[in-house]
Write a protein that holds these residues in place. Structure first.
Motif, PDB file in Angstrom:
ATOM      1  N   LYS A 145       0.847  -1.193   0.000  1.00  0.00           N
ATOM      2  CA  LYS A 145       0.000   0.000   0.000  1.00  0.00           C
ATOM      3  C   LYS A 145       0.885   1.246   0.000  1.00  0.00           C
ATOM      4  O   LYS A 145       1.981   1.245   0.551  1.00  0.00           O
ATOM      5  CB  LYS A 145      -0.923   0.030   1.224  1.00  0.00           C
ATOM      6  CG  LYS A 145      -1.821  -1.194   1.368  1.00  0.00           C
ATOM      7  CD  LYS A 145      -2.746  -1.357   0.176  1.00  0.00           C
ATOM      8  CE  LYS A 145      -3.670  -2.536   0.324  1.00  0.00           C
ATOM      9  NZ  LYS A 145      -3.227  -3.725  -0.392  1.00  0.00           N
ATOM     10  N   PRO A 146       0.412   2.337  -0.598  1.00  0.00           N
ATOM     11  CA  PRO A 146       1.216   3.563  -0.610  1.00  0.00           C
ATOM     12  C   PRO A 146       1.334   4.190   0.774  1.00  0.00           C
ATOM     13  O   PRO A 146       0.376   4.195   1.552  1.00  0.00           O
ATOM     14  CB  PRO A 146       0.469   4.484  -1.567  1.00  0.00           C
ATOM     15  CG  PRO A 146      -0.862   3.893  -1.778  1.00  0.00           C
ATOM     16  CD  PRO A 146      -0.825   2.464  -1.350  1.00  0.00           C
ATOM     17  N   LEU A 178       2.809  -7.244   8.328  1.00  0.00           N
ATOM     18  CA  LEU A 178       3.708  -6.117   8.108  1.00  0.00           C
ATOM     19  C   LEU A 178       4.152  -5.915   6.667  1.00  0.00           C
ATOM     20  O   LEU A 178       4.309  -4.782   6.226  1.00  0.00           O
ATOM     21  CB  LEU A 178       4.941  -6.271   9.001  1.00  0.00           C
ATOM     22  CG  LEU A 178       5.905  -5.105   9.010  1.00  0.00           C
ATOM     23  CD1 LEU A 178       5.241  -3.843   9.517  1.00  0.00           C
ATOM     24  CD2 LEU A 178       7.117  -5.453   9.848  1.00  0.00           C
ATOM     25  N   GLY A 179       4.347  -6.980   5.938  1.00  0.00           N
ATOM     26  CA  GLY A 179       4.828  -6.836   4.567  1.00  0.00           C
ATOM     27  C   GLY A 179       6.156  -6.099   4.543  1.00  0.00           C
ATOM     28  O   GLY A 179       7.084  -6.430   5.281  1.00  0.00           O
ATOM     29  N   THR A 180       6.260  -5.050   3.733  1.00  0.00           N
ATOM     30  CA  THR A 180       7.513  -4.302   3.600  1.00  0.00           C
ATOM     31  C   THR A 180       7.637  -3.164   4.606  1.00  0.00           C
ATOM     32  O   THR A 180       8.541  -2.350   4.510  1.00  0.00           O
ATOM     33  CB  THR A 180       7.654  -3.749   2.168  1.00  0.00           C
ATOM     34  OG1 THR A 180       6.554  -2.880   1.904  1.00  0.00           O
ATOM     35  CG2 THR A 180       7.688  -4.866   1.147  1.00  0.00           C
ATOM     36  N   GLY A 181       6.724  -3.089   5.561  1.00  0.00           N
ATOM     37  CA  GLY A 181       6.852  -2.154   6.672  1.00  0.00           C
ATOM     38  C   GLY A 181       6.216  -0.789   6.495  1.00  0.00           C
ATOM     39  O   GLY A 181       6.484   0.121   7.277  1.00  0.00           O
ATOM     40  N   THR A 182       5.349  -0.625   5.512  1.00  0.00           N
ATOM     41  CA  THR A 182       4.744   0.682   5.259  1.00  0.00           C
ATOM     42  C   THR A 182       4.042   1.232   6.498  1.00  0.00           C
ATOM     43  O   THR A 182       4.162   2.423   6.811  1.00  0.00           O
ATOM     44  CB  THR A 182       3.764   0.597   4.070  1.00  0.00           C
ATOM     45  OG1 THR A 182       4.476   0.130   2.923  1.00  0.00           O
ATOM     46  CG2 THR A 182       3.130   1.944   3.772  1.00  0.00           C
ATOM     47  N   THR A 183       3.337   0.396   7.230  1.00  0.00           N
ATOM     48  CA  THR A 183       2.612   0.853   8.415  1.00  0.00           C
ATOM     49  C   THR A 183       3.563   1.395   9.479  1.00  0.00           C
ATOM     50  O   THR A 183       3.311   2.441  10.073  1.00  0.00           O
ATOM     51  CB  THR A 183       1.755  -0.287   9.000  1.00  0.00           C
ATOM     52  OG1 THR A 183       0.844  -0.723   7.991  1.00  0.00           O
ATOM     53  CG2 THR A 183       0.985   0.156  10.224  1.00  0.00           C
ATOM     54  N   LEU A 184       4.677   0.709   9.702  1.00  0.00           N
ATOM     55  CA  LEU A 184       5.618   1.172  10.715  1.00  0.00           C
ATOM     56  C   LEU A 184       6.377   2.417  10.258  1.00  0.00           C
ATOM     57  O   LEU A 184       6.705   3.278  11.079  1.00  0.00           O
ATOM     58  CB  LEU A 184       6.598   0.052  11.093  1.00  0.00           C
ATOM     59  CG  LEU A 184       5.968  -1.161  11.779  1.00  0.00           C
ATOM     60  CD1 LEU A 184       7.049  -2.102  12.292  1.00  0.00           C
ATOM     61  CD2 LEU A 184       5.031  -0.761  12.904  1.00  0.00           C
ATOM     62  N   VAL A 185       6.632   2.539   8.965  1.00  0.00           N
ATOM     63  CA  VAL A 185       7.249   3.754   8.438  1.00  0.00           C
ATOM     64  C   VAL A 185       6.295   4.934   8.648  1.00  0.00           C
ATOM     65  O   VAL A 185       6.700   6.007   9.112  1.00  0.00           O
ATOM     66  CB  VAL A 185       7.615   3.600   6.941  1.00  0.00           C
ATOM     67  CG1 VAL A 185       8.025   4.934   6.333  1.00  0.00           C
ATOM     68  CG2 VAL A 185       8.724   2.570   6.765  1.00  0.00           C
ATOM     69  N   VAL A 226       4.391  -7.675  12.663  1.00  0.00           N
ATOM     70  CA  VAL A 226       4.682  -9.101  12.579  1.00  0.00           C
ATOM     71  C   VAL A 226       4.650  -9.496  11.103  1.00  0.00           C
ATOM     72  O   VAL A 226       3.696  -9.149  10.391  1.00  0.00           O
ATOM     73  CB  VAL A 226       3.639  -9.937  13.370  1.00  0.00           C
ATOM     74  CG1 VAL A 226       3.903 -11.419  13.216  1.00  0.00           C
ATOM     75  CG2 VAL A 226       3.610  -9.517  14.824  1.00  0.00           C
ATOM     76  N   GLU A 227       5.677 -10.191  10.644  1.00  0.00           N
ATOM     77  CA  GLU A 227       5.725 -10.654   9.265  1.00  0.00           C
ATOM     78  C   GLU A 227       6.322 -12.051   9.222  1.00  0.00           C
ATOM     79  O   GLU A 227       7.385 -12.298   9.782  1.00  0.00           O
ATOM     80  CB  GLU A 227       6.568  -9.700   8.400  1.00  0.00           C
ATOM     81  CG  GLU A 227       6.719 -10.121   6.959  1.00  0.00           C
ATOM     82  CD  GLU A 227       5.405 -10.417   6.255  1.00  0.00           C
ATOM     83  OE1 GLU A 227       5.276 -11.513   5.690  1.00  0.00           O
ATOM     84  OE2 GLU A 227       4.509  -9.566   6.284  1.00  0.00           O
ATOM     85  N   ALA A 272      10.233  -9.230   5.873  1.00  0.00           N
ATOM     86  CA  ALA A 272      10.682  -8.712   7.166  1.00  0.00           C
ATOM     87  C   ALA A 272      12.021  -7.989   7.006  1.00  0.00           C
ATOM     88  O   ALA A 272      12.233  -6.927   7.596  1.00  0.00           O
ATOM     89  CB  ALA A 272      10.806  -9.845   8.173  1.00  0.00           C
ATOM     90  N   LYS A 273      12.902  -8.531   6.182  1.00  0.00           N
ATOM     91  CA  LYS A 273      14.203  -7.905   5.924  1.00  0.00           C
ATOM     92  C   LYS A 273      14.013  -6.557   5.221  1.00  0.00           C
ATOM     93  O   LYS A 273      14.668  -5.573   5.559  1.00  0.00           O
ATOM     94  CB  LYS A 273      15.076  -8.826   5.081  1.00  0.00           C
ATOM     95  CG  LYS A 273      16.464  -8.318   4.858  1.00  0.00           C
ATOM     96  CD  LYS A 273      17.313  -9.318   4.082  1.00  0.00           C
ATOM     97  CE  LYS A 273      18.693  -8.738   3.836  1.00  0.00           C
ATOM     98  NZ  LYS A 273      19.545  -9.641   3.067  1.00  0.00           N
ATOM     99  N   MET A 274      13.089  -6.497   4.246  1.00  0.00           N
ATOM    100  CA  MET A 274      12.803  -5.229   3.561  1.00  0.00           C
ATOM    101  C   MET A 274      12.276  -4.197   4.547  1.00  0.00           C
ATOM    102  O   MET A 274      12.667  -3.015   4.494  1.00  0.00           O
ATOM    103  CB  MET A 274      11.768  -5.438   2.452  1.00  0.00           C
ATOM    104  CG  MET A 274      12.281  -6.095   1.232  1.00  0.00           C
ATOM    105  SD  MET A 274      10.915  -6.195   0.027  1.00  0.00           S
ATOM    106  CE  MET A 274      11.486  -7.561  -0.957  1.00  0.00           C
ATOM    107  N   ALA A 275      11.386  -4.624   5.439  1.00  0.00           N
ATOM    108  CA  ALA A 275      10.825  -3.711   6.437  1.00  0.00           C
ATOM    109  C   ALA A 275      11.922  -3.173   7.351  1.00  0.00           C
ATOM    110  O   ALA A 275      11.981  -1.967   7.629  1.00  0.00           O
ATOM    111  CB  ALA A 275       9.744  -4.411   7.250  1.00  0.00           C
TER     112      ALA A 275
END
Length: 134
Positions: free
Chosen positions: A74-75, A98-105, A117-118, A124-127
């Motif tokens: 997601k953007p 989590l996917g690539t971490g967009t939410t945490l960013v 959690v991914e 997880a590495k990408m995030a």
């Protein structure tokens, strides 16, 4: 989960991917808004008549440097907008997918704590890489 349905938001993708068969282009995604209990955070609108108050959000899909290898990414602008509307300074943002971490960013940019959690090691590495770059 005993959630109370509050409504639906539609993300209208202004640059949807092309349809590869005789069908409509997948230009919208539904976002269900639900809460646990009657107490929840909803930041007031600065202008209730503006487009930000509508339940349809017009934004492009991820592209350029933002686009990573996750098929459902997601953007950042979409996630950040939703988190800003539904949190306060004491909130902790939790993303169980989590996917690539967009939410945490997005949470970090809003100065909020976040937990993700991914299951897929490559995502997880990408995030982790994205978060370390902030």
């Amino acid at each position: 989960a005993k959630l109370t349905y509050r409504g639906c938001i539609v993300w209208h993708k202004t640059n949807p991917p092309p349809a590869h068969r005789a069908a409509y282009m997948p230009s919208c995604e539904a976002i269900v808004w639900a809460t646990k209990g009657d107490k929840y955070t909803f930041q007031p609108w600065s202008n209730a008549g503006a487009a930000e108050a509508h339940n349809c959000i017009d934004l492009p899909i991820c592209g350029g440097n933002e686009r990573l290898a996750h098929p459902f990414q997601k953007p950042l602008a979409l996630v950040q907008r939703l988190i800003a509307r539904h949190t306060d300074k004491a909130s902790v943002v939790f993303d169980p997918f989590l996917g690539t971490g967009t939410t945490l960013v997005a949470a970090a940019k809003l100065k909020l704590q976040g937990i993700g959690v991914e299951m897929e090691a490559k995502f997880a590495k990408m995030a982790k890489t994205r978060l370390a770059a902030l």
